[in-house]
Design a protein around this motif. Structure first.
Motif, PDB file in Angstrom:
ATOM      1  N   ILE A 216      11.812   1.188  -1.255  1.00 29.66           N
ATOM      2  CA  ILE A 216      10.443   1.685  -1.125  1.00 29.66           C
ATOM      3  C   ILE A 216       9.863   2.038  -2.490  1.00 29.66           C
ATOM      4  CG2 ILE A 216       9.066   3.655  -0.342  1.00 29.66           C
ATOM      5  CD1 ILE A 216      10.743   3.671   2.219  1.00 29.66           C
ATOM      6  N   GLU A 217      10.622   2.796  -3.279  1.00 28.73           N
ATOM      7  CA  GLU A 217      10.111   3.231  -4.583  1.00 28.73           C
ATOM      8  C   GLU A 217       9.820   2.035  -5.476  1.00 28.73           C
ATOM      9  OE1 GLU A 217       9.164   6.183  -4.920  1.00 28.73           O
ATOM     10  OE2 GLU A 217      10.575   7.618  -4.046  1.00 28.73           O
ATOM     11  N   GLU A 218      10.698   1.043  -5.432  1.00 36.01           N
ATOM     12  CA  GLU A 218      10.510  -0.165  -6.239  1.00 36.01           C
ATOM     13  C   GLU A 218       9.236  -0.892  -5.798  1.00 36.01           C
ATOM     14  OE1 GLU A 218      12.737  -4.439  -7.052  1.00 36.01           O
ATOM     15  OE2 GLU A 218      13.745  -2.894  -5.875  1.00 36.01           O
ATOM     16  N   PHE A 219       9.045  -0.988  -4.484  1.00 33.84           N
ATOM     17  CA  PHE A 219       7.862  -1.637  -3.940  1.00 33.84           C
ATOM     18  C   PHE A 219       6.593  -0.909  -4.383  1.00 33.84           C
ATOM     19  CE2 PHE A 219       4.601  -1.809  -0.608  1.00 33.84           C
ATOM     20  CZ  PHE A 219       4.405  -3.171  -0.486  1.00 33.84           C
TER      21      PHE A 219
ATOM     22  N   ALA B 112      -0.409   5.139   1.691  1.00 31.33           N
ATOM     23  CA  ALA B 112      -0.926   3.832   2.125  1.00 31.33           C
ATOM     24  C   ALA B 112       0.189   2.984   2.727  1.00 31.33           C
ATOM     25  CB  ALA B 112      -1.573   3.097   0.955  1.00 31.33           C
ATOM     26  N   LEU B 113       1.364   3.017   2.113  1.00 35.13           N
ATOM     27  CA  LEU B 113       2.496   2.254   2.660  1.00 35.13           C
ATOM     28  C   LEU B 113       2.876   2.784   4.030  1.00 35.13           C
ATOM     29  CD1 LEU B 113       4.842   0.251   2.582  1.00 35.13           C
ATOM     30  CD2 LEU B 113       6.171   1.969   1.326  1.00 35.13           C
ATOM     31  N   GLY B 114       2.943   4.103   4.154  1.00 31.84           N
ATOM     32  CA  GLY B 114       3.307   4.699   5.440  1.00 31.84           C
ATOM     33  C   GLY B 114       2.338   4.327   6.547  1.00 31.84           C
TER      34      GLY B 114
ATOM     35  N   LEU C  27       5.533   9.142   5.843  1.00 34.34           N
ATOM     36  CA  LEU C  27       6.815   8.431   5.837  1.00 34.34           C
ATOM     37  C   LEU C  27       7.592   8.553   4.527  1.00 34.34           C
ATOM     38  CD1 LEU C  27       8.885   6.248   6.965  1.00 34.34           C
ATOM     39  CD2 LEU C  27       7.479   4.598   5.722  1.00 34.34           C
ATOM     40  N   VAL C  28       6.962   8.153   3.415  1.00 31.44           N
ATOM     41  CA  VAL C  28       7.670   8.111   2.134  1.00 31.44           C
ATOM     42  C   VAL C  28       8.111   9.515   1.722  1.00 31.44           C
ATOM     43  CG1 VAL C  28       7.516   7.499  -0.314  1.00 31.44           C
ATOM     44  CG2 VAL C  28       6.462   6.026   1.418  1.00 31.44           C
TER      45      VAL C  28
END
Length: 69
Positions: free
Chosen positions: A14-17, A27-29, A38-39
């Motif tokens: 996740i962090e790399e993404f 936004a990812l969550g 989520l993150v």
């Protein structure tokens, strides 16, 4: 199943993404599982079920495919 990742591996992905694509954690969550926290939860120690991991990983893979042509 062997698709399940440890929280540490999942978080690293996740962090790399986020770094690579310059996306906000919220936004990812929201985009992946409709959960803005989520993150932050995973960073704080939340273990995600395999189904949740799959949805997030699939979203990230699809996003990179569509945005890194």
């Amino acid at each position: 199943s062997e698709d399940w990742m440890t929280r540490k591996d999942f978080l690293e992905k996740i962090e790399e993404f986020l770094r690579k694509n310059k996306i906000a954690p919220t936004a990812l969550g929201i985009a992946s599982i409709n959960n803005p926290g989520l993150v932050f939860d995973v960073r704080k120690g939340r273990e995600c079920r395999e189904a949740v991991q799959q949805r997030v990983l699939e979203f990230m893979a699809k996003y990179e495919e569509e945005n890194n042509e």
